[in-house]
Design an enzyme around this catalytic site. Structure first.
Site, PDB file in Angstrom:
ATOM      1  CG  HIS A  18     125.469  20.641  64.632  1.00  0.00           C
ATOM      2  ND1 HIS A  18     125.528  20.977  66.096  1.00  0.00           N
ATOM      3  CD2 HIS A  18     124.131  20.950  64.289  1.00  0.00           C
ATOM      4  CE1 HIS A  18     124.464  21.039  66.662  1.00  0.00           C
ATOM      5  NE2 HIS A  18     123.567  21.266  66.020  1.00  0.00           N
ATOM      6  CE  LYS A  42     118.031  25.670  71.215  1.00  0.00           C
ATOM      7  NZ  LYS A  42     118.802  24.779  70.462  1.00  0.00           N
ATOM      8  NE  ARG A  91     118.472  15.789  66.328  1.00  0.00           N
ATOM      9  CZ  ARG A  91     118.425  16.487  67.610  1.00  0.00           C
ATOM     10  NH1 ARG A  91     119.421  16.149  68.639  1.00  0.00           N
ATOM     11  NH2 ARG A  91     117.551  17.137  67.819  1.00  0.00           N
ATOM     12  CB  SER A 129     123.738  20.973  71.621  1.00  0.00           C
ATOM     13  OG  SER A 129     124.179  21.074  70.119  1.00  0.00           O
TER      14      SER A 129
HETATM   15  N1  COA Z   1     122.846  15.858  64.508  1.00  0.00           N
HETATM   16  C1  COA Z   1     122.961  16.009  66.042  1.00  0.00           C
HETATM   17  N2  COA Z   1     122.007  17.118  66.497  1.00  0.00           N
HETATM   18  C2  COA Z   1     121.400  17.951  65.846  1.00  0.00           C
HETATM   19  C3  COA Z   1     121.341  17.855  64.439  1.00  0.00           C
HETATM   20  C4  COA Z   1     122.107  16.822  63.904  1.00  0.00           C
HETATM   21  N3  COA Z   1     122.287  16.953  62.427  1.00  0.00           N
HETATM   22  N4  COA Z   1     120.549  18.967  64.088  1.00  0.00           N
HETATM   23  C5  COA Z   1     120.307  19.389  65.262  1.00  0.00           C
HETATM   24  N5  COA Z   1     120.865  19.052  66.252  1.00  0.00           N
HETATM   25  C6  COA Z   1     120.276  19.252  67.436  1.00  0.00           C
HETATM   26  C7  COA Z   1     121.391  20.173  68.214  1.00  0.00           C
HETATM   27  O1  COA Z   1     122.250  19.550  68.863  1.00  0.00           O
HETATM   28  C8  COA Z   1     120.527  20.925  69.289  1.00  0.00           C
HETATM   29  O2  COA Z   1     120.158  20.274  70.420  1.00  0.00           O
HETATM   30  P1  COA Z   1     119.685  20.897  71.665  1.00  0.00           P
HETATM   31  O3  COA Z   1     118.333  21.222  71.451  1.00  0.00           O
HETATM   32  O4  COA Z   1     119.872  19.824  72.555  1.00  0.00           O
HETATM   33  O5  COA Z   1     120.400  22.218  71.984  1.00  0.00           O
HETATM   34  C9  COA Z   1     119.127  21.073  68.199  1.00  0.00           C
HETATM   35  O6  COA Z   1     119.280  19.955  67.729  1.00  0.00           O
HETATM   36  C10 COA Z   1     118.873  22.129  67.708  1.00  0.00           C
HETATM   37  O7  COA Z   1     120.176  22.868  67.591  1.00  0.00           O
HETATM   38  P2  COA Z   1     120.842  23.619  66.374  1.00  0.00           P
HETATM   39  O8  COA Z   1     120.995  22.708  65.331  1.00  0.00           O
HETATM   40  O9  COA Z   1     121.951  24.366  66.894  1.00  0.00           O
HETATM   41  O10 COA Z   1     119.664  24.741  65.920  1.00  0.00           O
HETATM   42  P3  COA Z   1     118.745  25.583  66.858  1.00  0.00           P
HETATM   43  O11 COA Z   1     117.634  24.844  66.650  1.00  0.00           O
HETATM   44  O12 COA Z   1     119.242  26.038  68.051  1.00  0.00           O
HETATM   45  O13 COA Z   1     118.714  26.912  65.703  1.00  0.00           O
HETATM   46  C11 COA Z   1     117.733  28.726  64.719  1.00  0.00           C
HETATM   47  C12 COA Z   1     117.581  27.748  65.564  1.00  0.00           C
HETATM   48  C13 COA Z   1     118.796  29.531  65.137  1.00  0.00           C
HETATM   49  C14 COA Z   1     117.844  28.174  63.394  1.00  0.00           C
HETATM   50  C15 COA Z   1     116.553  29.416  64.703  1.00  0.00           C
HETATM   51  O14 COA Z   1     116.145  29.866  65.929  1.00  0.00           O
HETATM   52  C16 COA Z   1     116.501  30.982  64.076  1.00  0.00           C
HETATM   53  O15 COA Z   1     116.331  30.907  62.846  1.00  0.00           O
HETATM   54  N6  COA Z   1     116.650  32.090  64.746  1.00  0.00           N
HETATM   55  C17 COA Z   1     116.584  33.271  64.051  1.00  0.00           C
HETATM   56  C18 COA Z   1     115.382  34.099  64.459  1.00  0.00           C
HETATM   57  C19 COA Z   1     113.971  33.761  63.505  1.00  0.00           C
HETATM   58  O16 COA Z   1     114.420  34.045  62.299  1.00  0.00           O
HETATM   59  N7  COA Z   1     112.936  33.189  63.890  1.00  0.00           N
HETATM   60  C20 COA Z   1     112.157  32.970  63.049  1.00  0.00           C
HETATM   61  C21 COA Z   1     112.191  31.480  62.587  1.00  0.00           C
HETATM   62  S1  COA Z   1     111.124  30.347  63.387  1.00  0.00           S
END
Ligand code: COA
Length: 168
Positions: A18, A42, A91, A129
Site C-alpha cells: 500500500h 471484512k 498486484r 493484509s
Molecule cells: N500491495 C499489497 N497489497 C495490496 C495492494 C498493494 N499494492 N493493493 C491491495 N492490496 C491488498 C490488501 O493488502 C488487501 O488484502 P486482503 O484482501 O488480504 O485484505 C486487498 O488487497 C484489498 O485491500 P485494500 O487495498 O485495503 O482495499 P479494499 O479492497 O479492502 O477496499 C474499498 C475496498 C474500500 C475501496 C471498496 O470496498 C469501497 O469502495 N467501499 C465503499 C463502498 C462502495 O462504494 N461500494 C461500491 C464500489 S464496488
C-alpha cells in the site's frame, strides 16, 4: 486545478505494498487523499481510528498526502471532495477481476469519476493484509511486509490475542 486523487482501502493493516502505491501516486498527483474505509463486512482487526493512525504515521513524510475516513459509497465521498480520480494498486492477475468489477461499478454509479491503476512494485506483489495477519497470529515476523509503526501495532495485537487465549 491541481491533479487530485483518492486512494481508498480498508488498510487492515497498511502494508509496504500500500505504502509503495501511496508514494508513487503522490509523485505524480499533487493532492492524494488516502481514504480509510470502515468496511465492516471484512470485520477488521484494527479499528478505524487505529487504521487511520497507522496510515498517517506511515505517510507522514510524503508531501501532498492527506488521510481521512469515509463510509457509504466511495463515489459519493469523491464527489463531496470535488475529486474525479480514484487510484488503486494492481498486484497480479488475481486482483484484476475484483478491481475490474469495482471500477466498472463505480463508473456506472459516477461516469465522471475515473479509476487509475498503478502496478505494484514486484517486491511487494505477494503481500496482502490477510497474509500479514495470518503470519502475526502464528507468531511470525512481518518486519519486511509492513511499515515499522504497523509492525509495532501488530506486535501489540498479537500480545493481546495471546493474553486472551491464556485467560480463556
Ligand atoms: N500491495 C499489497 N497489497 C495490496 C495492494 C498493494 N499494492 N493493493 C491491495 N492490496 C491488498 C490488501 O493488502 C488487501 O488484502 P486482503 O484482501 O488480504 O485484505 C486487498 O488487497 C484489498 O485491500 P485494500 O487495498 O485495503 O482495499 P479494499 O479492497 O479492502 O477496499 C474499498 C475496498 C474500500 C475501496 C471498496 O470496498 C469501497 O469502495 N467501499 C465503499 C463502498 C462502495 O462504494 N461500494 C461500491 C464500489 S464496488
Amino acid at each position: 486545478m491541481k491533479p487530485s486523487a483518492i486512494y481508498p482501502g480498508t488498510f487492515d493493516p497498511m502494508t509496504l505494498g500500500h505504502l509503495d502505491i501511496v508514494r508513487r501516486a503522490s509523485e505524480v498527483i499533487d493532492r492524494l487523499v488516502v481514504a480509510v474505509a470502515e468496511t465492516p463486512r471484512k470485520q477488521p482487526w484494527f479499528s478505524l481510528e487505529e487504521r487511520m493512525a497507522m496510515v498517517a504515521e506511515a505517510t507522514r513524510d510524503l508531501p501532498g498526502v492527506e488521510i481521512t475516513s469515509f463510509h457509504g459509497l466511495l463515489v459519493d465521498f469523491a464527489r463531496a471532495q470535488g475529486i474525479r480520480a480514484l487510484v488503486r494498486g494492481l498486484r497480479a492477475f488475481s486482483d484484476f477481476e475484483y478491481e475490474f468489477q469495482m471500477a466498472l461499478s463505480n463508473r456506472k454509479l459516477a461516469p465522471d469519476i475515473e479509476t487509475i491503476f498503478l502496478m505494484t512494485s514486484d517486491t511487494f506483489s505477494y503481500i496482502s493484509s490477510s497474509v500479514v495477519k495470518e503470519i502475526t497470529s502464528l507468531g511470525g515476523n512481518t518486519v519486511d511486509l509492513v511499515p515499522p509503526c504497523v509492525q509495532v501495532m501488530l506486535s501489540e495485537k498479537h500480545k493481546g490475542q495471546n493474553r486472551g487465549a491464556v485467560s480463556s
